[in-house]
Design a protein around this motif. Structure first.
Motif, PDB file in Angstrom:
ATOM      1  N   CYS A  84      44.048  35.801  35.246  1.00 14.52           N
ATOM      2  CA  CYS A  84      43.494  37.153  35.432  1.00 14.52           C
ATOM      3  C   CYS A  84      44.407  38.131  34.700  1.00 14.52           C
ATOM      4  CB  CYS A  84      43.403  37.491  36.912  1.00 14.52           C
ATOM      5  SG  CYS A  84      42.311  36.384  37.796  1.00 14.52           S
ATOM      6  N   ASP A  85      43.889  38.718  33.627  1.00 16.93           N
ATOM      7  CA  ASP A  85      44.752  39.476  32.711  1.00 16.93           C
ATOM      8  C   ASP A  85      44.925  40.957  33.041  1.00 16.93           C
ATOM      9  OD1 ASP A  85      42.195  40.217  32.166  1.00 16.93           O
ATOM     10  OD2 ASP A  85      42.218  39.698  30.034  1.00 16.93           O
ATOM     11  N   GLY A  86      44.425  41.400  34.203  1.00 17.99           N
ATOM     12  CA  GLY A  86      44.515  42.838  34.498  1.00 17.99           C
ATOM     13  C   GLY A  86      45.645  43.227  35.444  1.00 17.99           C
ATOM     14  N   GLY A  87      46.286  42.235  36.067  1.00 18.89           N
ATOM     15  CA  GLY A  87      47.337  42.541  37.047  1.00 18.89           C
ATOM     16  C   GLY A  87      46.777  42.552  38.469  1.00 18.89           C
ATOM     17  N   SER A  88      47.674  42.408  39.435  1.00 21.17           N
ATOM     18  CA  SER A  88      47.222  42.441  40.836  1.00 21.17           C
ATOM     19  C   SER A  88      47.072  43.900  41.271  1.00 21.17           C
ATOM     20  CB  SER A  88      48.234  41.745  41.735  1.00 21.17           C
ATOM     21  OG  SER A  88      49.382  42.551  41.871  1.00 21.17           O
ATOM     22  N   CYS A  89      46.363  44.121  42.373  1.00 26.87           N
ATOM     23  CA  CYS A  89      46.200  45.497  42.851  1.00 26.87           C
ATOM     24  C   CYS A  89      47.549  46.105  43.255  1.00 26.87           C
ATOM     25  CB  CYS A  89      45.208  45.548  44.012  1.00 26.87           C
ATOM     26  SG  CYS A  89      43.513  45.469  43.429  1.00 26.87           S
ATOM     27  N   THR A  90      48.499  45.264  43.693  1.00 28.97           N
ATOM     28  CA  THR A  90      49.835  45.789  44.023  1.00 28.97           C
ATOM     29  C   THR A  90      50.509  46.319  42.765  1.00 28.97           C
ATOM     30  OG1 THR A  90      50.033  44.182  45.778  1.00 28.97           O
ATOM     31  CG2 THR A  90      52.068  45.185  45.048  1.00 28.97           C
ATOM     32  N   GLU A  91      50.348  45.570  41.657  1.00 33.16           N
ATOM     33  CA  GLU A  91      50.954  46.027  40.407  1.00 33.16           C
ATOM     34  C   GLU A  91      50.306  47.339  39.945  1.00 33.16           C
ATOM     35  OE1 GLU A  91      52.348  41.977  38.155  1.00 33.16           O
ATOM     36  OE2 GLU A  91      50.248  42.170  38.690  1.00 33.16           O
ATOM     37  N   LEU A  92      48.987  47.404  40.054  1.00 39.77           N
ATOM     38  CA  LEU A  92      48.298  48.630  39.645  1.00 39.77           C
ATOM     39  C   LEU A  92      48.738  49.797  40.543  1.00 39.77           C
ATOM     40  CD1 LEU A  92      44.668  47.260  39.049  1.00 39.77           C
ATOM     41  CD2 LEU A  92      46.396  47.745  37.327  1.00 39.77           C
ATOM     42  N   LEU A  93      48.901  49.507  41.846  1.00 39.64           N
ATOM     43  CA  LEU A  93      49.315  50.556  42.792  1.00 39.64           C
ATOM     44  C   LEU A  93      50.709  51.085  42.485  1.00 39.64           C
ATOM     45  CD1 LEU A  93      48.114  49.371  46.327  1.00 39.64           C
ATOM     46  CD2 LEU A  93      47.532  51.529  45.208  1.00 39.64           C
ATOM     47  N   LYS A 129      45.254  40.913  51.090  1.00 40.92           N
ATOM     48  CA  LYS A 129      46.103  42.094  50.875  1.00 40.92           C
ATOM     49  C   LYS A 129      46.046  42.418  49.386  1.00 40.92           C
ATOM     50  CE  LYS A 129      50.159  39.094  50.668  1.00 40.92           C
ATOM     51  NZ  LYS A 129      51.521  38.835  51.064  1.00 40.92           N
ATOM     52  N   ALA A 130      46.503  43.618  49.018  1.00 41.48           N
ATOM     53  CA  ALA A 130      46.396  44.056  47.621  1.00 41.48           C
ATOM     54  C   ALA A 130      47.065  43.068  46.661  1.00 41.48           C
ATOM     55  CB  ALA A 130      46.997  45.448  47.470  1.00 41.48           C
ATOM     56  N   ALA A 131      48.174  42.442  47.092  1.00 45.68           N
ATOM     57  CA  ALA A 131      48.908  41.517  46.212  1.00 45.68           C
ATOM     58  C   ALA A 131      48.064  40.298  45.867  1.00 45.68           C
ATOM     59  CB  ALA A 131      50.207  41.078  46.884  1.00 45.68           C
ATOM     60  N   ASN A 132      47.104  39.971  46.716  1.00 46.81           N
ATOM     61  CA  ASN A 132      46.271  38.797  46.478  1.00 46.81           C
ATOM     62  C   ASN A 132      44.916  39.145  45.874  1.00 46.81           C
ATOM     63  OD1 ASN A 132      48.219  37.027  47.288  1.00 46.81           O
ATOM     64  ND2 ASN A 132      47.541  36.967  49.419  1.00 46.81           N
ATOM     65  N   ILE A 133      44.804  40.354  45.366  1.00 45.83           N
ATOM     66  CA  ILE A 133      43.591  40.750  44.648  1.00 45.83           C
ATOM     67  C   ILE A 133      43.972  40.937  43.180  1.00 45.83           C
ATOM     68  CG2 ILE A 133      41.752  42.466  44.425  1.00 45.83           C
ATOM     69  CD1 ILE A 133      42.179  43.126  47.412  1.00 45.83           C
ATOM     70  N   LEU A 134      43.442  40.074  42.329  1.00 39.48           N
ATOM     71  CA  LEU A 134      43.762  40.126  40.899  1.00 39.48           C
ATOM     72  C   LEU A 134      42.614  40.770  40.136  1.00 39.48           C
ATOM     73  CD1 LEU A 134      45.330  36.558  40.380  1.00 39.48           C
ATOM     74  CD2 LEU A 134      46.470  38.687  41.027  1.00 39.48           C
ATOM     75  N   THR A 135      42.941  41.323  38.975  1.00 43.35           N
ATOM     76  CA  THR A 135      41.908  41.999  38.183  1.00 43.35           C
ATOM     77  C   THR A 135      41.875  41.452  36.754  1.00 43.35           C
ATOM     78  OG1 THR A 135      43.374  43.750  37.382  1.00 43.35           O
ATOM     79  CG2 THR A 135      42.280  44.143  39.496  1.00 43.35           C
ATOM     80  N   THR A 136      40.786  41.748  36.052  1.00 48.00           N
ATOM     81  CA  THR A 136      40.673  41.359  34.644  1.00 48.00           C
ATOM     82  C   THR A 136      40.376  42.612  33.803  1.00 48.00           C
ATOM     83  OG1 THR A 136      38.321  40.884  34.918  1.00 48.00           O
ATOM     84  CG2 THR A 136      39.823  39.037  35.190  1.00 48.00           C
ATOM     85  N   GLN A 137      40.666  42.500  32.522  1.00 46.96           N
ATOM     86  CA  GLN A 137      40.518  43.647  31.618  1.00 46.96           C
ATOM     87  C   GLN A 137      39.117  44.255  31.620  1.00 46.96           C
ATOM     88  OE1 GLN A 137      42.738  45.268  29.658  1.00 46.96           O
ATOM     89  NE2 GLN A 137      44.386  44.039  30.515  1.00 46.96           N
ATOM     90  N   ASP A 138      38.116  43.427  31.885  1.00 44.80           N
ATOM     91  CA  ASP A 138      36.754  43.950  31.859  1.00 44.80           C
ATOM     92  C   ASP A 138      36.335  44.557  33.202  1.00 44.80           C
ATOM     93  OD1 ASP A 138      36.602  41.653  33.311  1.00 44.80           O
ATOM     94  OD2 ASP A 138      34.985  40.725  32.151  1.00 44.80           O
ATOM     95  N   GLY A 139      37.317  44.776  34.074  1.00 43.11           N
ATOM     96  CA  GLY A 139      37.010  45.421  35.353  1.00 43.11           C
ATOM     97  C   GLY A 139      36.649  44.439  36.460  1.00 43.11           C
ATOM     98  N   GLY A 140      36.887  43.146  36.207  1.00 46.92           N
ATOM     99  CA  GLY A 140      36.619  42.133  37.234  1.00 46.92           C
ATOM    100  C   GLY A 140      37.674  42.176  38.334  1.00 46.92           C
ATOM    101  N   VAL A 141      37.278  41.798  39.537  1.00 53.71           N
ATOM    102  CA  VAL A 141      38.183  41.780  40.689  1.00 53.71           C
ATOM    103  C   VAL A 141      38.023  40.433  41.378  1.00 53.71           C
ATOM    104  CG1 VAL A 141      38.710  42.858  42.914  1.00 53.71           C
ATOM    105  CG2 VAL A 141      37.928  44.279  41.013  1.00 53.71           C
ATOM    106  N   LYS A 142      39.140  39.739  41.613  1.00 59.70           N
ATOM    107  CA  LYS A 142      39.045  38.384  42.184  1.00 59.70           C
ATOM    108  C   LYS A 142      40.042  38.183  43.316  1.00 59.70           C
ATOM    109  CE  LYS A 142      37.465  36.797  37.760  1.00 59.70           C
ATOM    110  NZ  LYS A 142      36.392  35.814  37.738  1.00 59.70           N
TER     111      LYS A 142
END
Ligand SMILES: Nc1ncnc2c1ncn2[C@@H]1O[C@H](COP(=O)(O)OP(=O)(O)OP(=O)(O)O)[C@@H](O)[C@H]1O
Length: 314
Positions: A84-93, A129-142
């Motif tokens: 997942c190339d977008g970073g975790s929600c914790t990283e984005l936060l 939790k936010a740390a376990n939610i990953l994202t992708t460049q195209d706006g995907g959330v996993k």
């Protein structure tokens, strides 16, 4: 497959089980995430990991990180996963401070889809939790990291093991009185709070003390003067102390907050700005990728969401 089938390993993080690398699958030329675990670990850790791998086999949802394969190399276990190339929600936060409501709705929508899938199979995550939610460049959330997940035995099963992370734990999990998929709904409510504030409730308090507070206190709630009624209602429903009063993931997908508020575009902007910032030298400075940026000037935030682009705790 063997480790020779992967090249260009690049360390992306360290978890409690081992390291995670970005790598390229030589055959497909596609990136993967490789979790490398040293099995010189305790039996407990090996069992927990085997549980994670078995659980991941067979899961197939666009809202859950895919598991590809695992293999042993000496004492090391390699696990290949979707990258997942977008970073975790914790990283984005860490960079944005807190998310606007339409981004939170977008993230929650995807996690609810993941939970509908999981709970429909009689499985639960147990560590949302936010740390376990990953994202992708195209706006995907996993939804990721199923290290402590397990099969739901039956509706009111009494589980012996104590799993999860204190701040996100449901009262019935803390009390060890038996729990079911509704414990994931509580953790989702705490995660919603975390996405809105940058941290979960009680974050300044020692985790052991938090374990005492969660069953004793009234559920956390959002400040109604700062957030929309729809968002406050969504969080209140997730954080009902009685698990039977919490809606299912399926029902929550129909909630007004999820249906009306979500915006993939705003999330995409955050992910892409974060990635751009991370790939520059500025990432090591105390600067936020949003400092001085006007990228959100034209993006309609819902109600009175306060943006804080000021400080970065890195
Ligand atoms: N599939 C993946 N794609 C991209 N990054 C990933 C992937 N899986 C994990 N990571 C990143 O690697 C780092 C370590 O992840 P890992 O799941 O091993 O541990 P953790 O969730 O940080 O901690 P713990 O295992 O203690 O819960 C995190 O920064 C995570 O965002």
């Amino acid at each position: 497959m063997q480790k020779q089938h992967y090249c260009d390993l690049e360390l992306i993080g360290q978890g409690s089980f081992g390291s995670v690398f970005k790598a390229i699958n030589v055959e497909t030329s596609k990136p993967v995430a490789l979790k490398v675990v040293d099995l010189d670990a305790t039996t407990d850790q090996v069992e927990s990991l085997t549980r994670e791998i078995n659980f991941l086999i067979g899961l197939n949802s666009p809202f859950i990180t895919r598991y590809y394969e695992s293999f042993l190399d000496g004492t090391r276990l390699w696990i290949s996963m979707e990258y997942c190339d977008g970073g975790s929600c914790t990283e984005l936060l860490k960079t944005v401070g807190k998310f606007p409501e339409q981004v939170i709705a977008e993230i929650l929508k995807h996690i609810l889809e993941a939970l509908v899938y999981l709970h429909g199979q009689g499985k639960m995550h147990r560590d949302i939790k936010a740390a376990n939610i990953l994202t992708t460049q195209d706006g995907g959330v996993k939804l990721a990291d199923f290290g402590v997940s397990g099969q739901l035995q039956n509706f009111y099963d009494k589980n012996d093991d104590f799993v999860g992370t204190p701040f996100w734990m449901a009262p019935e999990v803390v009390k060890q009185t038996g729990y079911n998929a509704k414990a994931d709904i509580w953790s989702l409510g705490i995660t919603a709070f975390e996405l809105a504030h940058g941290e979960p409730p009680y974050s300044g308090i020692h985790p052991m003390k938090v374990l005492l507070l969660i069953p004793k206190h009234a559920p956390p709630s959002l400040d109604r003067s700062s957030f929309s009624p729809a968002f406050c209602d969504f969080v209140d429903l997730c954080l009902r102390k009685n698990p039977q009063e919490r809606p299912t993931a399926m029902k929550l997908l129909e909630h007004k907050f999820i249906k009306k508020y979500s915006s993939k575009d705003t999330l995409k902007i955050i992910i892409q700005t974060y990635s751009k910032w991370k790939s520059t030298d500025q990432a090591s400075d105390y600067a936020s990728p949003y400092n001085g940026s006007d990228i959100f000037k034209n993006s309609a935030t819902v109600n009175n969401v306060v943006w804080d682009f000021g400080t970065v705790s890195r």
